[in-house]
Scaffold this active site. Structure first.
Site, PDB file in Angstrom:
ATOM      1  N   ASP A  65      75.156 -45.494   0.119  1.00 34.52           N
ATOM      2  CA  ASP A  65      76.355 -44.926   0.738  1.00 34.52           C
ATOM      3  C   ASP A  65      76.936 -43.826  -0.136  1.00 34.52           C
ATOM      4  O   ASP A  65      76.901 -43.900  -1.372  1.00 34.52           O
ATOM      5  CB  ASP A  65      77.413 -46.009   0.938  1.00 34.52           C
ATOM      6  CG  ASP A  65      78.734 -45.433   1.403  1.00 34.52           C
ATOM      7  OD1 ASP A  65      78.829 -45.070   2.594  1.00 34.52           O
ATOM      8  OD2 ASP A  65      79.665 -45.337   0.582  1.00 34.52           O
ATOM      9  N   PHE A  79      84.593 -56.261  -6.370  1.00 30.36           N
ATOM     10  CA  PHE A  79      85.245 -56.543  -7.652  1.00 30.36           C
ATOM     11  C   PHE A  79      86.676 -56.010  -7.703  1.00 30.36           C
ATOM     12  O   PHE A  79      87.315 -56.035  -8.749  1.00 30.36           O
ATOM     13  CB  PHE A  79      84.437 -55.930  -8.805  1.00 30.36           C
ATOM     14  CG  PHE A  79      83.034 -56.443  -8.923  1.00 30.36           C
ATOM     15  CD1 PHE A  79      82.741 -57.796  -8.808  1.00 30.36           C
ATOM     16  CD2 PHE A  79      81.986 -55.559  -9.159  1.00 30.36           C
ATOM     17  CE1 PHE A  79      81.440 -58.268  -8.923  1.00 30.36           C
ATOM     18  CE2 PHE A  79      80.679 -56.021  -9.283  1.00 30.36           C
ATOM     19  CZ  PHE A  79      80.400 -57.374  -9.160  1.00 30.36           C
ATOM     20  N   ASN A  80      87.178 -55.519  -6.562  1.00 28.26           N
ATOM     21  CA  ASN A  80      88.532 -54.953  -6.515  1.00 28.26           C
ATOM     22  C   ASN A  80      88.750 -53.887  -7.588  1.00 28.26           C
ATOM     23  O   ASN A  80      89.729 -53.917  -8.334  1.00 28.26           O
ATOM     24  CB  ASN A  80      89.602 -56.030  -6.622  1.00 28.26           C
ATOM     25  CG  ASN A  80      89.977 -56.627  -5.274  1.00 28.26           C
ATOM     26  OD1 ASN A  80      89.891 -57.834  -5.081  1.00 28.26           O
ATOM     27  ND2 ASN A  80      90.374 -55.796  -4.334  1.00 28.26           N
ATOM     28  N   SER A  81      87.796 -52.979  -7.684  1.00 24.45           N
ATOM     29  CA  SER A  81      87.830 -51.854  -8.624  1.00 24.45           C
ATOM     30  C   SER A  81      87.529 -52.244 -10.061  1.00 24.45           C
ATOM     31  O   SER A  81      87.601 -51.403 -10.954  1.00 24.45           O
ATOM     32  CB  SER A  81      89.178 -51.112  -8.578  1.00 24.45           C
ATOM     33  OG  SER A  81      89.414 -50.600  -7.297  1.00 24.45           O
ATOM     34  N   GLY A  82      87.220 -53.520 -10.325  1.00 23.98           N
ATOM     35  CA  GLY A  82      86.772 -53.868 -11.675  1.00 23.98           C
ATOM     36  C   GLY A  82      87.243 -55.189 -12.225  1.00 23.98           C
ATOM     37  O   GLY A  82      86.546 -55.813 -13.022  1.00 23.98           O
ATOM     38  N   ILE A  83      88.410 -55.682 -11.817  1.00 25.46           N
ATOM     39  CA  ILE A  83      88.946 -56.877 -12.460  1.00 25.46           C
ATOM     40  C   ILE A  83      88.083 -58.113 -12.208  1.00 25.46           C
ATOM     41  O   ILE A  83      87.969 -58.987 -13.067  1.00 25.46           O
ATOM     42  CB  ILE A  83      90.401 -57.147 -12.024  1.00 25.46           C
ATOM     43  CG1 ILE A  83      91.009 -58.248 -12.909  1.00 25.46           C
ATOM     44  CG2 ILE A  83      90.489 -57.472 -10.540  1.00 25.46           C
ATOM     45  CD1 ILE A  83      92.499 -58.404 -12.772  1.00 25.46           C
ATOM     46  N   LEU A  84      87.426 -58.184 -11.058  1.00 24.16           N
ATOM     47  CA  LEU A  84      86.562 -59.328 -10.782  1.00 24.16           C
ATOM     48  C   LEU A  84      85.185 -59.168 -11.417  1.00 24.16           C
ATOM     49  O   LEU A  84      84.383 -60.101 -11.391  1.00 24.16           O
ATOM     50  CB  LEU A  84      86.426 -59.549  -9.272  1.00 24.16           C
ATOM     51  CG  LEU A  84      87.674 -60.115  -8.587  1.00 24.16           C
ATOM     52  CD1 LEU A  84      87.489 -60.145  -7.073  1.00 24.16           C
ATOM     53  CD2 LEU A  84      87.989 -61.526  -9.108  1.00 24.16           C
ATOM     54  N   ALA A  85      84.918 -58.020 -11.988  1.00 22.04           N
ATOM     55  CA  ALA A  85      83.688 -57.824 -12.755  1.00 22.04           C
ATOM     56  C   ALA A  85      83.914 -58.128 -14.225  1.00 22.04           C
ATOM     57  O   ALA A  85      83.053 -58.709 -14.891  1.00 22.04           O
ATOM     58  CB  ALA A  85      83.175 -56.401 -12.582  1.00 22.04           C
ATOM     59  N   LYS A 131      80.361 -40.031   5.028  1.00 22.55           N
ATOM     60  CA  LYS A 131      81.679 -40.116   5.655  1.00 22.55           C
ATOM     61  C   LYS A 131      82.192 -38.746   6.062  1.00 22.55           C
ATOM     62  O   LYS A 131      81.714 -37.714   5.585  1.00 22.55           O
ATOM     63  CB  LYS A 131      82.653 -40.803   4.691  1.00 22.55           C
ATOM     64  CG  LYS A 131      82.136 -42.163   4.211  1.00 22.55           C
ATOM     65  CD  LYS A 131      83.101 -42.840   3.267  1.00 22.55           C
ATOM     66  CE  LYS A 131      82.538 -44.150   2.756  1.00 22.55           C
ATOM     67  NZ  LYS A 131      81.508 -43.945   1.719  1.00 22.55           N
ATOM     68  N   TYR A 178      83.476 -37.960  -2.970  1.00 24.78           N
ATOM     69  CA  TYR A 178      83.004 -38.391  -4.283  1.00 24.78           C
ATOM     70  C   TYR A 178      82.526 -37.192  -5.101  1.00 24.78           C
ATOM     71  O   TYR A 178      81.415 -36.701  -4.935  1.00 24.78           O
ATOM     72  CB  TYR A 178      81.880 -39.414  -4.146  1.00 24.78           C
ATOM     73  CG  TYR A 178      82.225 -40.637  -3.322  1.00 24.78           C
ATOM     74  CD1 TYR A 178      83.536 -41.035  -3.114  1.00 24.78           C
ATOM     75  CD2 TYR A 178      81.214 -41.407  -2.733  1.00 24.78           C
ATOM     76  CE1 TYR A 178      83.843 -42.152  -2.365  1.00 24.78           C
ATOM     77  CE2 TYR A 178      81.516 -42.532  -1.987  1.00 24.78           C
ATOM     78  CZ  TYR A 178      82.837 -42.894  -1.797  1.00 24.78           C
ATOM     79  OH  TYR A 178      83.139 -44.002  -1.041  1.00 24.78           O
TER      80      TYR A 178
END
Length: 326
Positions: A51, A234-240, A82, A56
């Site tokens: 994608d 990961f919600n932009s990183g915190i869950l990673a 997109k 980007y």
């Protein structure tokens, strides 16, 4: 890698997708060599869904992805991009930093959801990607979260012309699937009144931390044969990176209530010996209407690690316990 079928079109898509925002230098510069190796690694390990978007890096990600994918059989690739932003050359700049992208291409972005704007954006993307058709075309960042007081203005553009343009491209065979690519599922719910969509990409809002989409919208999608792609698990990183890391939350610093929720989730993960990251990736795939999880990847090691988390075995008892926390 396992594939799932987009209900309305019959298109097959791998359960894990390669997000290319990083290829556009999101937050930090990434070399062409590094991103090309990551794309090749992903394909070699079974990922076929890639994608991108004009946003980007102001076209940088599309150009890089197009060159890398050119070496692969087109039949092996499911490609989405997109529309909704038209790029205009900035003659006063060689490279520029804007909208969290550093050293981006020298173009200014203009929101345009009109019929002509969608058609121009699509044609420009074909040229940057070096392809003659797209598997999925998504209207990017329509919604109140992005446009605030101008939301109704841009939504009316889409209703009056943008949705029609996308439908025509599908009828012509230039794209196979159409939908929205957004950070708020509520606009998808609203847009279903105006057009027949195949798929919605929802970023940051179908995760362990944000999942009110499951209150009724997942059922509505299933009933209407509309598929979902859950991006940014990961919600932009915190869950990673976990509660002790420095990961972003929704592209910014994580508030304390979110950190506390992550700590609670980590407690359940520790109890069942499950990786936080594996739970984050696999969560949305438990819903039949979800066809793929899209993750931003920028190097070979991250590709391999994401696939390992995707393949990690998670017991059903874990999900039952997790329900009380999320």
């Amino acid at each position: 890698m396992k594939t799932r079928i987009i209900n309305s079109s019959g298109s097959a898509i791998t359960e894990l997708g390669f997000g290319s925002a990083g290829a556009g230098n999101l937050f930090r510069p990434v070399s062409y060599d590094e991103i090309t190796k990551a794309i090749n690694k992903a394909h070699s390990l079974g990922i076929q869904y890639f994608d991108t978007a004009p946003h980007y890096g102001a076209g940088l990600a599309e150009r890089r992805l197009g060159v890398a994918l050119d070496e692969m059989p087109r039949a092996d690739i499911f490609l989405s991009t997109k529309v909704g932003r038209v790029l205009h050359a900035d003659k006063n700049s060689v490279k520029k930093d804007a909208d969290c992208y550093v050293e981006a291409s020298p173009f200014d972005r203009e929101y345009d959801y009109t019929y002509d704007g969608i058609m121009r954006s699509f044609e420009d993307s074909l040229q940057r990607l070096g392809v003659s058709s797209i598997d999925m075309l998504l209207m990017h960042d329509i919604g109140e979260l992005t446009h605030k007081e101008k939301h109704q203005y841009y939504l009316q553009q889409a209703i009056d012309g943008g949705f029609k343009a996308m439908a025509e491209l599908r009828e012509q065979g230039a794209v196979r699937n159409i939908g929205l690519g957004v950070n708020e599922w509520q606009i998808c719910d609203q847009a279903m009144e105006y057009a027949q969509f195949d798929c919605f990409m929802v970023a940051n809002c179908f995760t362990l931390l944000n999942n009110d989409i499951t209150d009724y919208f997942t059922d509505k999608c299933s009933k209407n044969q509309v598929s979902l792609i859950a991006a940014a698990p990961f919600n932009s990183g915190i869950l990673a990176k976990g509660s002790k890391g420095l990961g972003h939350y929704f592209y910014g610093e994580a508030p304390q209530d979110i950190v506390k929720k992550v700590i609670a989730i980590e407690g359940i993960c520790e109890q069942f010996n499950v990786s936080l990251q594996a739970a984050a990736i696999q969560y949305a795939l438990r819903y039949d209407c979800v066809k793929s999880i899209l993750i931003g990847m920028t190097n070979e090691s991250r590709v391999a690690q994401n696939i390992a988390w995707y393949e990690e075995d998670i017991p059903e008892a874990f999900w039952l316990s997790l329900a009380d926390v999320i």
